[in-house]
Each structure stands twice: as structure tokens, then as C-alpha cells.
Design a protein around this motif. Structure first.
Motif, PDB file in Angstrom:
ATOM      1  N   GLU A  61      21.489   2.767 -23.447  1.00 50.42           N
ATOM      2  CA  GLU A  61      20.701   2.571 -22.227  1.00 50.42           C
ATOM      3  C   GLU A  61      19.405   1.816 -22.530  1.00 50.42           C
ATOM      4  N   LYS A  62      18.760   2.155 -23.638  1.00 50.29           N
ATOM      5  CA  LYS A  62      17.538   1.441 -24.034  1.00 50.29           C
ATOM      6  C   LYS A  62      17.845  -0.024 -24.337  1.00 50.29           C
ATOM      7  N   VAL A  63      18.943  -0.252 -25.038  1.00 48.20           N
ATOM      8  CA  VAL A  63      19.318  -1.623 -25.396  1.00 48.20           C
ATOM      9  C   VAL A  63      19.638  -2.425 -24.135  1.00 48.20           C
ATOM     10  N   ASP A  64      20.338  -1.822 -23.185  1.00 45.86           N
ATOM     11  CA  ASP A  64      20.629  -2.512 -21.926  1.00 45.86           C
ATOM     12  C   ASP A  64      19.343  -2.917 -21.221  1.00 45.86           C
ATOM     13  N   ASN A  65      18.341  -2.067 -21.269  1.00 47.86           N
ATOM     14  CA  ASN A  65      17.045  -2.365 -20.675  1.00 47.86           C
ATOM     15  C   ASN A  65      16.395  -3.551 -21.385  1.00 47.86           C
ATOM     16  N   VAL A  66      16.448  -3.553 -22.701  1.00 44.22           N
ATOM     17  CA  VAL A  66      15.892  -4.675 -23.484  1.00 44.22           C
ATOM     18  C   VAL A  66      16.589  -5.972 -23.107  1.00 44.22           C
ATOM     19  N   LEU A  67      17.897  -5.939 -23.083  1.00 48.30           N
ATOM     20  CA  LEU A  67      18.659  -7.156 -22.802  1.00 48.30           C
ATOM     21  C   LEU A  67      18.397  -7.675 -21.389  1.00 48.30           C
ATOM     22  N   SER A  68      18.136  -6.773 -20.452  1.00 48.50           N
ATOM     23  CA  SER A  68      17.853  -7.226 -19.091  1.00 48.50           C
ATOM     24  C   SER A  68      16.504  -7.937 -19.005  1.00 48.50           C
ATOM     25  N   GLN A  69      15.617  -7.673 -19.961  1.00 43.67           N
ATOM     26  CA  GLN A  69      14.274  -8.253 -19.923  1.00 43.67           C
ATOM     27  C   GLN A  69      14.057  -9.380 -20.932  1.00 43.67           C
ATOM     28  N   THR A  70      15.014  -9.597 -21.821  1.00 47.40           N
ATOM     29  CA  THR A  70      14.832 -10.638 -22.842  1.00 47.40           C
ATOM     30  C   THR A  70      16.058 -11.555 -22.883  1.00 47.40           C
ATOM     31  N   PRO A  71      16.005 -12.641 -22.137  1.00 50.99           N
ATOM     32  CA  PRO A  71      17.164 -13.542 -22.083  1.00 50.99           C
ATOM     33  C   PRO A  71      17.530 -14.141 -23.445  1.00 50.99           C
ATOM     34  N   GLU A  72      16.561 -14.272 -24.350  1.00 50.14           N
ATOM     35  CA  GLU A  72      16.854 -14.839 -25.669  1.00 50.14           C
ATOM     36  C   GLU A  72      17.866 -13.980 -26.425  1.00 50.14           C
ATOM     37  N   LEU A  73      17.745 -12.665 -26.295  1.00 53.76           N
ATOM     38  CA  LEU A  73      18.661 -11.770 -26.999  1.00 53.76           C
ATOM     39  C   LEU A  73      20.037 -11.722 -26.350  1.00 53.76           C
ATOM     40  N   ARG A  74      20.123 -11.993 -25.052  1.00 49.93           N
ATOM     41  CA  ARG A  74      21.427 -11.990 -24.370  1.00 49.93           C
ATOM     42  C   ARG A  74      22.331 -13.095 -24.882  1.00 49.93           C
ATOM     43  N   GLU A  75      21.748 -14.120 -25.478  1.00 47.16           N
ATOM     44  CA  GLU A  75      22.540 -15.231 -26.001  1.00 47.16           C
ATOM     45  C   GLU A  75      23.174 -14.903 -27.353  1.00 47.16           C
ATOM     46  N   LEU A  76      22.800 -13.775 -27.949  1.00 44.64           N
ATOM     47  CA  LEU A  76      23.287 -13.385 -29.272  1.00 44.64           C
ATOM     48  C   LEU A  76      24.359 -12.302 -29.156  1.00 44.64           C
ATOM     49  N   THR A  77      25.171 -12.183 -30.198  1.00 42.57           N
ATOM     50  CA  THR A  77      26.071 -11.045 -30.312  1.00 42.57           C
ATOM     51  C   THR A  77      25.234  -9.872 -30.788  1.00 42.57           C
ATOM     52  N   VAL A  78      25.225  -8.789 -30.019  1.00 44.36           N
ATOM     53  CA  VAL A  78      24.340  -7.658 -30.309  1.00 44.36           C
ATOM     54  C   VAL A  78      25.154  -6.476 -30.840  1.00 44.36           C
ATOM     55  N   HIS A  79      24.668  -5.904 -31.937  1.00 41.05           N
ATOM     56  CA  HIS A  79      25.271  -4.723 -32.554  1.00 41.05           C
ATOM     57  C   HIS A  79      24.260  -3.587 -32.480  1.00 41.05           C
ATOM     58  N   LEU A  80      24.747  -2.372 -32.280  1.00 41.80           N
ATOM     59  CA  LEU A  80      23.882  -1.196 -32.205  1.00 41.80           C
ATOM     60  C   LEU A  80      24.108  -0.322 -33.433  1.00 41.80           C
ATOM     61  N   GLY A  81      23.044   0.394 -33.811  1.00 40.74           N
ATOM     62  CA  GLY A  81      23.206   1.306 -34.923  1.00 40.74           C
ATOM     63  C   GLY A  81      21.999   2.185 -35.127  1.00 40.74           C
ATOM     64  N   SER A  82      22.120   3.018 -36.130  1.00 41.67           N
ATOM     65  CA  SER A  82      21.057   3.941 -36.493  1.00 41.67           C
ATOM     66  C   SER A  82      20.844   3.861 -37.994  1.00 41.67           C
ATOM     67  N   LEU A  83      19.603   3.979 -38.405  1.00 38.93           N
ATOM     68  CA  LEU A  83      19.259   4.035 -39.818  1.00 38.93           C
ATOM     69  C   LEU A  83      18.497   5.324 -40.055  1.00 38.93           C
ATOM     70  N   SER A  84      18.782   5.979 -41.163  1.00 38.06           N
ATOM     71  CA  SER A  84      18.128   7.252 -41.468  1.00 38.06           C
ATOM     72  C   SER A  84      17.745   7.288 -42.943  1.00 38.06           C
ATOM     73  N   LEU A  85      17.154   8.384 -43.351  1.00 34.79           N
ATOM     74  CA  LEU A  85      16.792   8.553 -44.754  1.00 34.79           C
ATOM     75  C   LEU A  85      18.017   8.447 -45.663  1.00 34.79           C
ATOM     76  N   GLU A  86      19.169   8.814 -45.147  1.00 31.10           N
ATOM     77  CA  GLU A  86      20.405   8.728 -45.916  1.00 31.10           C
ATOM     78  C   GLU A  86      20.773   7.292 -46.259  1.00 31.10           C
ATOM     79  N   ASP A  87      20.286   6.338 -45.476  1.00 30.76           N
ATOM     80  CA  ASP A  87      20.600   4.918 -45.695  1.00 30.76           C
ATOM     81  C   ASP A  87      19.660   4.252 -46.693  1.00 30.76           C
ATOM     82  N   MET A  88      18.650   4.953 -47.107  1.00 34.60           N
ATOM     83  CA  MET A  88      17.665   4.357 -48.021  1.00 34.60           C
ATOM     84  C   MET A  88      18.168   4.368 -49.465  1.00 34.60           C
TER      85      MET A  88
END
Length: 88
Positions: A61-88
Motif C-alpha cells: 500500500e505504501k509503495v502504491d502511494n509512492v508510485l502514484s506520486q512519482t511518475p519517474e518510478l512508474r517507468e521502472l520495473t519495481v520489486h518489493l522486499g524487506s531487509l533485516s539484521l539477518e541480511d547483514m
């Protein structure tokens, strides 16, 4: 600390633009956006100390909000994810 570590790791690779985004009200925030302008891809990450706290539906939902307000990012292929201490 965690955010700086991940920013540095992406920047060391030399081909990514790293930033973050939030709306004017402060209700929607994307902790890290990593853009590869050559491949025309963007990765949007939510940073959590414990990975199990990541809620993909809420983040989408947050990403959809970002994309609705930033046309530059809508032109890109967008991937979602999470990073945590486990990824360090």
C-alpha cells in the motif's frame, strides 16, 4: 546504523542510486529505494530489525502511494522486499 550499512553495500557496487521517500504528512515512508537506471529497475525495501515483522500487504500500500506520486518510478520495473539484521 542498519540503514547506513545497506546504503553503503549498494553504493559500493557502483551502479545503484540509493535514497528514501516519504510523503508530506509523514504517513507513508519507504526506508530504502535502490534504482538501477541502466536495467530500469527499482527495489523498494522496508527495514526491520526482525524480518518476521515485515507485512507485505501494508508495504505494498505504501509503495502504491509512492508510485502514484512519482511518475519517474512508474517507468521502472519495481520489486518489493524487506531487509533485516539477518541480511547483514
Amino acid at each position: 546504523m542498519m540503514e547506513r550499512w545497506f546504503v553503503q553495500k549498494f553504493q559500493e557496487q557502483g551502479r545503484y542510486i540509493v535514497g528514501k521517500w516519504w510523503d508530506r504528512r509523514g504517513g507513508n515512508e519507504i526506508d530504502m529505494i535502490v534504482v538501477d537506471p541502466i536495467a530500469k529497475e527499482a527495489w523498494m525495501y522496508e527495514l526491520k530489525k526482525q524480518g518476521y515483522r515485515y507485512k507485505e500487504e501494508e508495504f505494498r500500500e505504501k509503495v502504491d502511494n509512492v508510485l502514484s506520486q512519482t511518475p519517474e518510478l512508474r517507468e521502472l520495473t519495481v520489486h518489493l522486499g524487506s531487509l533485516s539484521l539477518e541480511d547483514m
